[in-house]
Design a protein around this motif. Structure first.
Motif, short mmCIF file in Angstrom:
data_model
loop_
_atom_site.label_atom_id
_atom_site.label_comp_id
_atom_site.label_asym_id
_atom_site.label_seq_id
_atom_site.Cartn_x
_atom_site.Cartn_y
_atom_site.Cartn_z
N LYS A 118 0.82 -1.21 0.00
CA LYS A 118 0.00 0.00 0.00
C LYS A 118 0.86 1.27 0.00
O LYS A 118 0.45 2.31 -0.53
N SER A 119 2.08 1.18 0.54
CA SER A 119 2.95 2.35 0.59
C SER A 119 3.38 2.84 -0.80
O SER A 119 3.79 3.98 -0.97
N LEU A 182 7.81 -10.63 1.27
CA LEU A 182 8.60 -9.40 1.26
C LEU A 182 7.77 -8.18 0.88
O LEU A 182 7.94 -7.10 1.46
N VAL A 183 6.87 -8.35 -0.07
CA VAL A 183 6.03 -7.21 -0.46
C VAL A 183 4.98 -6.94 0.61
O VAL A 183 4.70 -5.79 0.96
N GLN A 184 4.40 -7.99 1.17
CA GLN A 184 3.40 -7.80 2.20
C GLN A 184 3.98 -7.10 3.43
O GLN A 184 3.31 -6.30 4.09
N SER A 185 5.25 -7.37 3.72
CA SER A 185 5.89 -6.73 4.87
C SER A 185 6.34 -5.30 4.60
O SER A 185 6.66 -4.57 5.53
N GLY A 186 6.40 -4.94 3.32
CA GLY A 186 6.88 -3.61 2.96
C GLY A 186 8.36 -3.54 2.70
O GLY A 186 8.91 -2.47 2.42
N ALA A 187 9.06 -4.69 2.79
CA ALA A 187 10.49 -4.71 2.51
C ALA A 187 10.77 -4.29 1.07
O ALA A 187 11.81 -3.68 0.78
N TYR A 188 9.86 -4.65 0.17
CA TYR A 188 9.86 -4.16 -1.20
C TYR A 188 8.47 -3.62 -1.50
O TYR A 188 7.48 -4.18 -1.02
N GLN A 189 8.42 -2.57 -2.30
CA GLN A 189 7.12 -1.96 -2.60
C GLN A 189 6.34 -2.76 -3.64
O GLN A 189 5.11 -2.79 -3.61
N VAL A 190 7.06 -3.38 -4.57
CA VAL A 190 6.41 -4.10 -5.67
C VAL A 190 7.14 -5.41 -5.91
O VAL A 190 8.35 -5.52 -5.67
N GLY A 191 6.42 -6.42 -6.41
CA GLY A 191 7.06 -7.69 -6.75
C GLY A 191 6.26 -8.43 -7.81
O GLY A 191 5.10 -8.09 -8.08
N ALA A 192 6.87 -9.43 -8.41
CA ALA A 192 6.22 -10.26 -9.42
C ALA A 192 6.29 -11.71 -8.99
O ALA A 192 7.34 -12.17 -8.52
N ASP A 208 -2.80 -10.32 3.62
CA ASP A 208 -3.44 -9.16 4.22
C ASP A 208 -3.71 -8.15 3.11
O ASP A 208 -2.83 -7.38 2.72
N THR A 209 -4.91 -8.18 2.57
CA THR A 209 -5.23 -7.32 1.43
C THR A 209 -5.33 -5.84 1.81
O THR A 209 -5.52 -5.00 0.94
N GLU A 210 -5.21 -5.56 3.09
CA GLU A 210 -5.11 -4.16 3.51
C GLU A 210 -3.69 -3.64 3.30
O GLU A 210 -3.46 -2.42 3.25
#
Length: 289
Positions: A118-119, A182-192, A208-210
């Motif tokens: 979300k960030s 990693l994306v869910q935690s915010g360690a990376y903003q985007v991933g594939a 966590d879709t929030e």
């Protein structure tokens, strides 16, 4: 006469024992695209199924990386492998005569998801958003078709530059489950990542879709497949490749199919994966393993 009968029986039993001891073991591996526990459960079931169908000992040999799976196949440490599109193309190129035998029904129409924390402030759309520029981004394994090859292809197609020039920071998580974490935690903003890993995690309530959401889906492409060495009949007897192919295509155990997850397995051949090879060559990943 009794002595001769007893001796004959002993010789027969020794012969059977020797045959059992020298019976070849069939081995297979798989690319480590998810966490180890999931892979061991899935492929442990697969080893039991193949052993029953083929009538000989079958073992699953886990590996730690995509290159290790390719190396094991090349060196005949395994005779069969569950590869992704890219790793399968790379492995078959190293083992003349090797063939793609079967693929999941869904593997004919595979796709990758781009997900964002979300960030990142990104919203779902039909095209890759211009706002991706300058974000942090993680692929999966370096040799992954759905976690690296095809996502990179579409990024280059959309932006005309390499990911390293597009993003603030580029990483390689190692597998799809790790990319999601990693994306869910915010360690990376985007991933594939592989679409099925995301869909399964959402279905199990593990996302966590929030915090993280799906923002873009690639066009479809061929991906996972069972590839076998071309010398199976020489190693295990005439007709073995055909017997193995039949065993793969007739899997009907719901639990085993769900562990992949696949509806069923359908025939494959090397030509199906030419688009993967062409893409790998275009972005110089063919020999990246």
């Amino acid at each position: 006469m009794r002595l001769l009968t007893a001796l004959a029986a002993l010789l027969v039993s020794l012969g059977v024992f020797a045959a059992e001891k020298t019976q070849p073991e069939f081995t297979f591996t798989a690319i480590p695209d998810q966490n180890e526990a999931q892979l061991r459960e899935r492929f442990g079931q697969m080893a039991s199924y193949l052993s029953e169908q083929l009538g000989l000992p079958v073992s699953y040999i886990p590996v730690k990386s995509y290159p290790a799976a390719i190396t094991a196949f090349r060196n005949n440490q395994v005779q069969l492998a569950w590869f992704g599109g890219l790793s399968g193309v790379q492995a078959r190129a190293l083992v003349p005569g090797s063939v793609a035998l079967a693929q999941g029904y869904e593997d004919q129409f595979f796709k990758s998801y781009f997900i964002a924390h979300k960030s990142a402030g990104l919203t779902p759309g039909e095209q890759l958003p211009e706002a991706l520029r300058g974000k942090t981004f993680t692929f999966g394994a370096k040799g992954s078709t759905s976690g690296r090859l095809m996502p990179e292809f579409y990024l280059r197609e959309a932006f005309g530059i390499a990911p390293e020039a597009l993003f603030k920071r580029v990483g390689f998580s190692g597998d799809h489950s790790r990319t999601l974490a990693l994306v869910q935690s915010g360690a990376y903003q985007v991933g594939a990542l592989n679409y099925s890993v995301w869909d399964q995690a959402v279905a199990k309530g593990e996302v966590d879709t929030e915090q993280v959401q799906l923002i873009w889906t690639t066009p479809t492409y061929p991906d996972y497949q069972w590839s076998a060495r071309g010398d199976l009949d020489a190693q295990f007897g005439a007709g073995f490749t055909e017997k193995l192919t039949r065993a793969l295509l007739t899997i009907d155990d719901p639990a085993l199919l769900q562990s992949f997850p696949r509806q069923r397995f359908v025939p494959a051949n090397n030509g199906f994966y030419q688009p993967i090879e062409d893409t790998a060559r275009a972005i110089e990943l063919m020999n990246s393993w």
